[in-house]
Every structure is written in C-alpha cells, then in structure tokens.
Design a protein around this motif. Structure first.
Motif, PDB file in Angstrom:
ATOM      1  N   MET A 159       0.849  -1.158   0.000  1.00 12.53           N
ATOM      2  CA  MET A 159       0.000   0.000   0.000  1.00 12.53           C
ATOM      3  C   MET A 159       0.902   1.229   0.000  1.00 12.53           C
ATOM      4  SD  MET A 159      -2.873   1.270   2.799  1.00 12.53           S
ATOM      5  CE  MET A 159      -2.099   0.397   4.098  1.00 12.53           C
ATOM      6  N   ILE A 160       0.504   2.225  -0.744  1.00 14.69           N
ATOM      7  CA  ILE A 160       1.251   3.477  -0.812  1.00 14.69           C
ATOM      8  C   ILE A 160       0.310   4.618  -0.441  1.00 14.69           C
ATOM      9  CG2 ILE A 160       2.443   5.100  -2.327  1.00 14.69           C
ATOM     10  CD1 ILE A 160       3.368   2.687  -3.955  1.00 14.69           C
ATOM     11  N   VAL A 161       0.787   5.507   0.425  1.00 12.25           N
ATOM     12  CA  VAL A 161       0.067   6.728   0.768  1.00 12.25           C
ATOM     13  C   VAL A 161       1.054   7.884   0.633  1.00 12.25           C
ATOM     14  CG1 VAL A 161      -1.656   5.668   2.274  1.00 12.25           C
ATOM     15  CG2 VAL A 161       0.524   6.438   3.231  1.00 12.25           C
ATOM     16  N   TYR A 162       0.518   9.083   0.549  1.00 12.61           N
ATOM     17  CA  TYR A 162       1.348  10.274   0.374  1.00 12.61           C
ATOM     18  C   TYR A 162       1.045  11.260   1.485  1.00 12.61           C
ATOM     19  CZ  TYR A 162       2.013   8.199  -4.166  1.00 12.61           C
ATOM     20  OH  TYR A 162       2.336   7.317  -5.178  1.00 12.61           O
ATOM     21  N   ASN A 163       2.084  11.919   1.966  1.00 13.04           N
ATOM     22  CA  ASN A 163       1.972  12.911   3.019  1.00 13.04           C
ATOM     23  C   ASN A 163       2.485  14.236   2.492  1.00 13.04           C
ATOM     24  OD1 ASN A 163       3.705  14.268   5.452  1.00 13.04           O
ATOM     25  ND2 ASN A 163       1.750  13.446   6.156  1.00 13.04           N
ATOM     26  N   VAL A 164       1.658  15.292   2.650  1.00  8.88           N
ATOM     27  CA  VAL A 164       2.065  16.636   2.247  1.00  8.88           C
ATOM     28  C   VAL A 164       1.596  17.593   3.337  1.00  8.88           C
ATOM     29  CG1 VAL A 164       1.893  18.468   0.511  1.00  8.88           C
ATOM     30  CG2 VAL A 164       1.753  16.080  -0.205  1.00  8.88           C
ATOM     31  N   ASN A 165       2.543  18.211   4.010  1.00 12.64           N
ATOM     32  CA  ASN A 165       2.222  19.297   4.928  1.00 12.64           C
ATOM     33  C   ASN A 165       1.036  18.987   5.846  1.00 12.64           C
ATOM     34  OD1 ASN A 165       2.753  21.831   5.967  1.00 12.64           O
ATOM     35  ND2 ASN A 165       1.268  22.829   4.621  1.00 12.64           N
ATOM     36  N   TYR A 182      -2.617  19.292  -4.104  1.00 14.98           N
ATOM     37  CA  TYR A 182      -2.584  20.003  -2.830  1.00 14.98           C
ATOM     38  C   TYR A 182      -1.249  20.738  -2.661  1.00 14.98           C
ATOM     39  CZ  TYR A 182      -2.544  20.922   2.171  1.00 14.98           C
ATOM     40  OH  TYR A 182      -2.451  21.534   3.395  1.00 14.98           O
ATOM     41  N   ARG A 183      -0.147  20.053  -2.974  1.00 17.66           N
ATOM     42  CA  ARG A 183       1.190  20.654  -2.851  1.00 17.66           C
ATOM     43  C   ARG A 183       1.296  21.902  -3.709  1.00 17.66           C
ATOM     44  NH1 ARG A 183       5.320  21.116  -5.901  1.00 17.66           N
ATOM     45  NH2 ARG A 183       4.615  19.625  -7.446  1.00 17.66           N
ATOM     46  N   ASN A 214       4.974  15.924  10.526  1.00 14.15           N
ATOM     47  CA  ASN A 214       3.755  16.324   9.821  1.00 14.15           C
ATOM     48  C   ASN A 214       2.501  15.680  10.392  1.00 14.15           C
ATOM     49  OD1 ASN A 214       5.021  18.030   8.039  1.00 14.15           O
ATOM     50  ND2 ASN A 214       5.102  16.568   6.377  1.00 14.15           N
ATOM     51  N   ALA A 215       2.685  14.744  11.318  1.00 14.03           N
ATOM     52  CA  ALA A 215       1.519  14.065  11.885  1.00 14.03           C
ATOM     53  C   ALA A 215       0.679  15.085  12.637  1.00 14.03           C
ATOM     54  CB  ALA A 215       1.966  12.951  12.829  1.00 14.03           C
ATOM     55  N   PHE A 216      -0.519  15.223  12.210  1.00  9.19           N
ATOM     56  CA  PHE A 216      -1.389  16.218  12.820  1.00  9.19           C
ATOM     57  C   PHE A 216      -2.819  15.843  12.521  1.00  9.19           C
ATOM     58  CE2 PHE A 216      -3.893  20.135  12.345  1.00  9.19           C
ATOM     59  CZ  PHE A 216      -3.735  20.660  13.610  1.00  9.19           C
ATOM     60  N   VAL A 217      -3.626  15.853  13.554  1.00  8.60           N
ATOM     61  CA  VAL A 217      -5.048  15.619  13.358  1.00  8.60           C
ATOM     62  C   VAL A 217      -5.759  16.873  13.845  1.00  8.60           C
ATOM     63  CG1 VAL A 217      -7.053  14.231  14.007  1.00  8.60           C
ATOM     64  CG2 VAL A 217      -4.823  13.143  13.683  1.00  8.60           C
ATOM     65  N   ASP A 218      -6.435  17.520  12.949  1.00 11.24           N
ATOM     66  CA  ASP A 218      -7.163  18.740  13.273  1.00 11.24           C
ATOM     67  C   ASP A 218      -8.227  18.398  14.308  1.00 11.24           C
ATOM     68  OD1 ASP A 218      -8.746  21.001  13.353  1.00 11.24           O
ATOM     69  OD2 ASP A 218      -8.745  21.290  11.183  1.00 11.24           O
ATOM     70  N   ALA A 268       8.111  18.327  -0.917  1.00 14.70           N
ATOM     71  CA  ALA A 268       7.133  18.349   0.172  1.00 14.70           C
ATOM     72  C   ALA A 268       6.205  17.136   0.116  1.00 14.70           C
ATOM     73  CB  ALA A 268       6.313  19.630   0.136  1.00 14.70           C
ATOM     74  N   THR A 269       6.153  16.464  -1.023  1.00 20.57           N
ATOM     75  CA  THR A 269       5.352  15.250  -1.152  1.00 20.57           C
ATOM     76  C   THR A 269       6.207  14.066  -0.726  1.00 20.57           C
ATOM     77  OG1 THR A 269       4.093  16.174  -2.987  1.00 20.57           O
ATOM     78  CG2 THR A 269       4.033  13.790  -2.734  1.00 20.57           C
ATOM     79  N   ILE A 270       5.751  13.363   0.294  1.00 20.27           N
ATOM     80  CA  ILE A 270       6.489  12.208   0.813  1.00 20.27           C
ATOM     81  C   ILE A 270       5.698  10.947   0.488  1.00 20.27           C
ATOM     82  CG2 ILE A 270       7.473  11.118   2.856  1.00 20.27           C
ATOM     83  CD1 ILE A 270       7.398  13.936   4.166  1.00 20.27           C
TER      84      ILE A 270
END
Length: 99
Positions: free
Chosen positions: A1-7, A20-21, A73-77, A30-32
């Motif tokens: 599985m692949i996911v992407y993290n951006v900001n 989004y980036r 970058n881990a953040f949950v609003d 910035a895209t991980i």
C-alpha cells in the motif's frame, strides 16, 4: 500500500497530493511517498505517529524506517469529524473493554 503525506495531510492518490502541494505553493520535495508492505510496517508507522521512537542513544531501533518529516507532519485537526468506528473503538478502550 502506498500513501502520500504533504504538509500535515494524507492522500491515497499521488495526483491529489500533488494538486494540494501545488495549491499550497510547496516545493516538490514536500510530497512524501510512504510504502507499507505489511501489518508490521503499518503498526510501526502508526506508533511513530503517535509517539516518536526513542533516540538511538537509548538503544532502541525503530521497527520501520519512518521519515522524521512524516512524524513532524503528523497532525489531526481537532475539528476533524472522527469516523464512528474510531469513536466506538476509543470508547470501548476507555471503558476497559479493549480488543
């Protein structure tokens, strides 16, 4: 599985992550991309997001290679609508009926 993290945001599709980036005027790095091959790696990622692994000075070796930027970058609003299955799971855990 692949996911992407951006900001501080997570995406299932690279195209969405890139849109989004670009919208946020972030650089291309910035895209991980995060590849998860099994449950062990998924658990290691989630553990790292919840509590960063101890430093190597303490003798701990992370179970998976999780980029430090991803942890940062881990953040949950707090205003995010949390899915029902997570609310119910957390309620059971808090009531002592976990697993």
């Amino acid at each position: 599985m692949i996911v992407y993290n951006v900001n501080r945001r997570w995406f299932a599709l690279k195209g969405d992550a890139e849109k989004y980036r670009i919208h946020e005027k972030l650089p291309t790095d910035a895209t991980i991309k995060i590849g998860i091959e099994d449950r062990t790696q998924l658990a290691a990622l989630l553990d790292a997001l919840c509590e960063p692994p101890p430093s190597s000075a303490e003798g701990a070796v992370p179970a998976a290679s999780v980029p430090e930027r991803v942890i940062d970058n881990a953040f949950v609003d707090p205003d995010l609508d949390i899915p029902k299955f997570l609310r119910e799971s957390w309620a059971r855990l808090m009531a002592g009926k976990g697993e």
